[in-house]
Scaffold this motif. Structure first.
Motif, PDB file in Angstrom:
ATOM      1  N   ILE A  88       0.920  -1.377  -0.217  1.00 21.55           N
ATOM      2  CA  ILE A  88      -0.004  -0.051   0.015  1.00 21.55           C
ATOM      3  C   ILE A  88       0.989   1.435  -0.067  1.00 21.55           C
ATOM      4  CG2 ILE A  88      -1.972  -1.185   1.238  1.00 21.55           C
ATOM      5  CD1 ILE A  88      -0.985   0.065   3.761  1.00 21.55           C
ATOM      6  N   SER A  89       0.329   2.401  -0.420  1.00 23.01           N
ATOM      7  CA  SER A  89       1.120   3.560  -0.528  1.00 23.01           C
ATOM      8  C   SER A  89       0.888   4.380   0.707  1.00 23.01           C
ATOM      9  CB  SER A  89       0.723   4.199  -1.776  1.00 23.01           C
ATOM     10  OG  SER A  89      -0.547   4.871  -1.648  1.00 23.01           O
ATOM     11  N   PHE A  90       1.737   5.313   0.822  1.00 23.55           N
ATOM     12  CA  PHE A  90       1.576   6.448   1.852  1.00 23.55           C
ATOM     13  C   PHE A  90       0.070   7.023   1.724  1.00 23.55           C
ATOM     14  CE2 PHE A  90       1.555  10.993   2.757  1.00 23.55           C
ATOM     15  CZ  PHE A  90       2.179  11.177   4.149  1.00 23.55           C
ATOM     16  N   TRP A  91      -0.302   7.283   0.705  1.00 24.45           N
ATOM     17  CA  TRP A  91      -1.768   7.837   0.455  1.00 24.45           C
ATOM     18  C   TRP A  91      -2.729   7.132   1.034  1.00 24.45           C
ATOM     19  CZ3 TRP A  91      -1.154  12.818   0.322  1.00 24.45           C
ATOM     20  CH2 TRP A  91      -0.185  13.476  -0.270  1.00 24.45           C
ATOM     21  N   LEU A 145      -2.838   5.094   3.372  1.00 21.15           N
ATOM     22  CA  LEU A 145      -2.789   5.564   4.803  1.00 21.15           C
ATOM     23  C   LEU A 145      -3.435   6.778   5.439  1.00 21.15           C
ATOM     24  CD1 LEU A 145       0.696   3.762   5.602  1.00 21.15           C
ATOM     25  CD2 LEU A 145      -1.533   2.718   5.929  1.00 21.15           C
ATOM     26  N   LEU A 146      -3.393   7.694   4.597  1.00 24.71           N
ATOM     27  CA  LEU A 146      -4.116   8.999   4.886  1.00 24.71           C
ATOM     28  C   LEU A 146      -5.536   8.711   4.639  1.00 24.71           C
ATOM     29  CD1 LEU A 146      -1.652  11.696   3.618  1.00 24.71           C
ATOM     30  CD2 LEU A 146      -1.822  10.676   5.872  1.00 24.71           C
ATOM     31  N   MET A 204      -4.095  10.850   9.705  1.00 19.23           N
ATOM     32  CA  MET A 204      -2.875  10.177   9.363  1.00 19.23           C
ATOM     33  C   MET A 204      -2.500   9.129  10.585  1.00 19.23           C
ATOM     34  SD  MET A 204      -0.218  13.292  10.623  1.00 19.23           S
ATOM     35  CE  MET A 204       1.240  12.523  10.618  1.00 19.23           C
ATOM     36  N   SER A 205      -3.289   8.746  11.271  1.00 18.15           N
ATOM     37  CA  SER A 205      -3.109   7.606  12.442  1.00 18.15           C
ATOM     38  C   SER A 205      -2.738   6.528  11.934  1.00 18.15           C
ATOM     39  CB  SER A 205      -4.529   7.461  13.018  1.00 18.15           C
ATOM     40  OG  SER A 205      -4.989   8.747  13.596  1.00 18.15           O
ATOM     41  N   SER A 206      -3.145   5.841  10.869  1.00 22.55           N
ATOM     42  CA  SER A 206      -2.652   4.760  10.155  1.00 22.55           C
ATOM     43  C   SER A 206      -1.033   4.504   9.797  1.00 22.55           C
ATOM     44  CB  SER A 206      -3.367   4.305   8.963  1.00 22.55           C
ATOM     45  OG  SER A 206      -4.822   4.070   9.392  1.00 22.55           O
ATOM     46  N   LEU A 207      -0.543   5.711   9.620  1.00 24.23           N
ATOM     47  CA  LEU A 207       0.958   5.614   9.274  1.00 24.23           C
ATOM     48  C   LEU A 207       1.662   5.365  10.535  1.00 24.23           C
ATOM     49  CD1 LEU A 207       1.472   9.404   7.588  1.00 24.23           C
ATOM     50  CD2 LEU A 207       1.986   7.182   6.563  1.00 24.23           C
ATOM     51  N   TYR A 208       1.497   5.442  11.638  1.00 23.07           N
ATOM     52  CA  TYR A 208       2.254   5.205  13.128  1.00 23.07           C
ATOM     53  C   TYR A 208       2.345   3.812  13.119  1.00 23.07           C
ATOM     54  CZ  TYR A 208       1.788  10.238  13.944  1.00 23.07           C
ATOM     55  OH  TYR A 208       1.787  11.503  13.737  1.00 23.07           O
TER      56      TYR A 208
END
Length: 288
Positions: free
Chosen positions: A143-146, A148-149, A235-239
């Motif tokens: 999955i991409s950075f995006w 996860l936003l 952005m919580s999923s980034l962590y």
């Protein structure tokens, strides 16, 4: 008698000469004040120098302060419904951390005689890590950075002069034009939001990226006003996949453990990123 007279004249002359030499060597009060001011200005950079501290030292000190603010407010819990705080005090701390970069970007073009400057676009890949990074979730899927936003809805307005909004006024002539034309009694009147103004707000940290309308929004920050973000991202999923230790941004996913994906280029924004983790743990967000 003549000899004594000559001797007296010589002694008097010597005393007067010594007085003149001593007096001239001492700056008067005005000159001394100017000297001290000039010396202070020459060493202004030295006053705020933190070169003796490593990025990790600064990062850890910032996080210690953030933790203290969050711990100190446990006895006075943040309750939006009770309106105990209009917002949690931690967001003032985040604003302090980001204010210097905001100011640097607004004024940067003014240093150059040319119309355009080569300062990079102000976004997370400038102050954080590459937003092109991908994350493995199993053997076959990334999955991409995006991804996860997560876009969320909100009606919250931002205060231009208070909240942490980051414009990129890249063209000097446009910035000068905005200064000349926007404001009470000026050609375009007081600052107001128009369709060209776009802000992307990241939660829970309350960080606003300007994606359109950089020059006029920069003036809005100086003059004050309200603006509604066009997009809100959680952005919580980034962590789950990224952490920062003050020196590096480090990725952990299905395939990798402790992979360095970037050096810390801004200690302040690296700290803001990790403060976001603390906010999630304590169920605190910039919006209710």
């Amino acid at each position: 008698m003549l000899l004594l007279l000559i001797k007296g004249i010589i002694i008097s002359s010597c005393i007067f000469l010594i007085y003149l030499l001593f007096y001239k060597s001492q700056p008067n009060k005005k000159h001394k004040t100017l000297y001290m001011l000039d010396n202070r200005l020459k060493n202004q950079d030295d006053i705020f120098s933190t070169e003796h501290l490593s990025n990790k030292d600064k990062f850890n000190a910032i996080l210690d302060s953030a933790i203290k603010i969050l711990d100190d407010t446990i006895s006075q819990p943040y309750e939006p419904k009770l309106k105990k705080y209009q917002e949690h005090p931690i967001f003032d701390f985040i604003r302090i951390l980001g204010r210097s970069l905001q100011s640097d970007y607004i004024k940067y073009s003014l240093y150059f005689s040319s119309d355009e400057c080569n300062v990079p676009n102000l976004y997370w890949n400038t102050v954080g890590f590459d937003t092109g990074v991908r994350f493995a979730v199993d053997y076959n899927k990334t999955i991409s950075f995006w991804d996860l936003l997560k876009e969320v809805s909100s009606n919250k307005e931002l205060s231009l002069s208070t909240d942490l909004i980051l414009p990129w006024p890249w063209k000097k002539s446009r910035l000068i034009n905005a200064i000349e034309s926007i404001g009470n009694g000026r050609l375009k009147g007081v600052w107001r939001q128009d369709p060209n103004h776009c802000i992307e707000l990241w939660l829970p940290i309350g960080l606003g990226w300007v994606t359109c309308g950089n020059h006029s929004i920069a003036i809005g920050i100086i003059q004050g006003g309200k603006i509604k973000p066009h997009t809100f991202y959680d952005m919580s999923s980034l962590y789950k996949y990224i952490r920062c230790d003050g020196e590096y941004f480090i990725k952990n996913d299905f395939n990798t453990t402790d992979e360095i994906i970037g050096n810390v280029t801004s200690v302040e924004f690296a700290a803001i990123f990790e403060i976001g983790r603390l906010l999630i743990e304590k169920n605190i967000s910039f919006i209710d």
